[in-house]
Write a protein that holds these residues in place. Structure first.
Motif, PDB file in Angstrom:
ATOM      1  N   ASN A 253      45.968  42.456  43.382  1.00  0.00           N
ATOM      2  CA  ASN A 253      45.098  42.451  44.642  1.00  0.00           C
ATOM      3  C   ASN A 253      44.505  41.169  44.984  1.00  0.00           C
ATOM      4  O   ASN A 253      44.890  40.255  44.272  1.00  0.00           O
ATOM      5  CB  ASN A 253      43.913  43.580  44.486  1.00  0.00           C
ATOM      6  N   ASN A 254      43.749  41.151  46.014  1.00  0.00           N
ATOM      7  CA  ASN A 254      43.324  39.713  46.532  1.00  0.00           C
ATOM      8  C   ASN A 254      41.990  39.303  45.980  1.00  0.00           C
ATOM      9  O   ASN A 254      41.400  38.285  46.480  1.00  0.00           O
ATOM     10  CB  ASN A 254      43.123  39.919  47.945  1.00  0.00           C
TER      11      ASN A 254
ATOM     12  N   ALA B  55      44.048  34.828  42.760  1.00  0.00           N
ATOM     13  CA  ALA B  55      45.003  35.926  43.437  1.00  0.00           C
ATOM     14  C   ALA B  55      46.085  35.074  44.340  1.00  0.00           C
ATOM     15  O   ALA B  55      47.162  35.379  44.439  1.00  0.00           O
ATOM     16  CB  ALA B  55      44.148  36.602  44.417  1.00  0.00           C
ATOM     17  N   LYS B  56      45.518  34.054  44.993  1.00  0.00           N
ATOM     18  CA  LYS B  56      46.666  33.342  45.757  1.00  0.00           C
ATOM     19  C   LYS B  56      47.473  32.778  44.997  1.00  0.00           C
ATOM     20  O   LYS B  56      48.631  32.692  45.555  1.00  0.00           O
ATOM     21  CB  LYS B  56      45.528  32.119  46.349  1.00  0.00           C
TER      22      LYS B  56
ATOM     23  N   GLN C 175      48.655  41.956  47.532  1.00  0.00           N
ATOM     24  CA  GLN C 175      47.567  42.404  48.552  1.00  0.00           C
ATOM     25  C   GLN C 175      47.186  40.801  49.135  1.00  0.00           C
ATOM     26  O   GLN C 175      46.791  40.113  48.402  1.00  0.00           O
ATOM     27  CB  GLN C 175      46.368  42.784  48.169  1.00  0.00           C
ATOM     28  N   ASP C 176      47.167  40.710  50.416  1.00  0.00           N
ATOM     29  CA  ASP C 176      47.041  39.444  51.227  1.00  0.00           C
ATOM     30  C   ASP C 176      45.437  39.258  51.582  1.00  0.00           C
ATOM     31  O   ASP C 176      44.881  40.155  50.809  1.00  0.00           O
ATOM     32  CB  ASP C 176      47.852  39.289  52.502  1.00  0.00           C
TER      33      ASP C 176
ATOM     34  N   GLY D 255      43.487  41.997  52.879  1.00  0.00           N
ATOM     35  CA  GLY D 255      43.450  43.370  52.312  1.00  0.00           C
ATOM     36  C   GLY D 255      44.633  44.347  52.519  1.00  0.00           C
ATOM     37  O   GLY D 255      44.887  45.421  52.292  1.00  0.00           O
ATOM     38  N   ASN D 256      45.557  43.471  53.229  1.00  0.00           N
ATOM     39  CA  ASN D 256      46.844  44.536  53.551  1.00  0.00           C
ATOM     40  C   ASN D 256      47.951  44.176  52.318  1.00  0.00           C
ATOM     41  O   ASN D 256      48.088  43.308  51.804  1.00  0.00           O
ATOM     42  CB  ASN D 256      47.479  43.601  54.772  1.00  0.00           C
ATOM     43  N   TRP D 257      48.545  45.283  51.932  1.00  0.00           N
ATOM     44  CA  TRP D 257      49.480  45.300  50.948  1.00  0.00           C
ATOM     45  C   TRP D 257      51.066  45.429  51.241  1.00  0.00           C
ATOM     46  O   TRP D 257      51.106  45.985  52.497  1.00  0.00           O
ATOM     47  CB  TRP D 257      49.130  46.831  50.092  1.00  0.00           C
TER      48      TRP D 257
END
Length: 205
Positions: free
Chosen positions: A124-125, A182-183, A196-197, A200-202
């Motif tokens: 996740n982000n 996360a990045k 997940q960007d 918040g999009n997967w």
């Protein structure tokens, strides 16, 4: 003459009061340096490399890459002489607590890979793992996936706290460390992994 002298004194006091009011203390948050440290840590976790940082001939531990990074905390104050500015230490990833958490994650990584590859788990982000889908897993495998998910996230959260403590990062910036990791994890994820960007999009990489 007395009134003129008083007026001048008032002006001087007002000037210095205004000047002092403009003095601010800005705490520098080394996002770029933390990202470099995150890349180093995640590479070690995924590669199964050394469990301890290299040691130089003098017997002192060194951080890989010998980076000369900016200060963790830089104080910017008006009229502060250059000689008063602190010199910059490295980002510290060598404390016993940090090394223990990295070692724990390294041992677990090979068990996480199949789950990441099948998108049972996703990056996740916030620098943690999410359970994406348990469909098709046996009860035993579901329990195993949930256990690994919980163990890994506990280690990651503790790692972020230990990094903040070891490097004297301001407590109110702790929440920024996870997204930096996360990045790095998005960038280094294998094809087919769910990520997940920042919005918040997967998606599958």
């Amino acid at each position: 003459m007395h009134r003129f002298t008083t007026f001048i004194l008032v002006l001087i006091v007002t000037f210095f009061t205004a000047t002092c009011a403009r003095i601010t203390v800005n705490v520098y948050f080394p996002a770029a340096e933390i990202q470099d440290a995150a890349a180093q840590i995640e590479q070690e976790v995924r590669s199964g490399g050394e469990s301890e940082p290299p040691v130089d001939p003098s017997g002192e531990k060194k951080q890989r890459g010998s980076f000369l990074w900016p200060s963790i905390r830089t104080v910017h104050i008006a009229f502060t002489p250059p000689s008063a500015m602190a010199q910059a230490p490295n980002i510290n990833i060598t404390t016993p607590a940090i090394r223990r958490l990295i070692a724990s994650r390294k041992k677990r990584y090979s068990s996480l890979v199949p789950l990441l590859q099948r998108c049972v788990l996703g990056e996740n982000n916030r620098g943690l793992l999410d359970i994406r889908s348990l469909q098709g897993l046996s009860l035993k495998d579901k329990a195993r996936a949930k256990a690994l998910h919980g163990q890994e996230n506990r280690d990651r959260q503790q790692l972020y706290r230990e990094l903040a403590t070891a490097n004297n990062l301001p407590a109110n910036r702790l929440s920024e460390i996870g997204p930096i990791f996360a990045k790095v994890n998005r960038r280094d994820a294998r094809p087919g992994w769910c990520i997940q960007d920042a919005s918040g999009n997967w998606k599958k990489k």
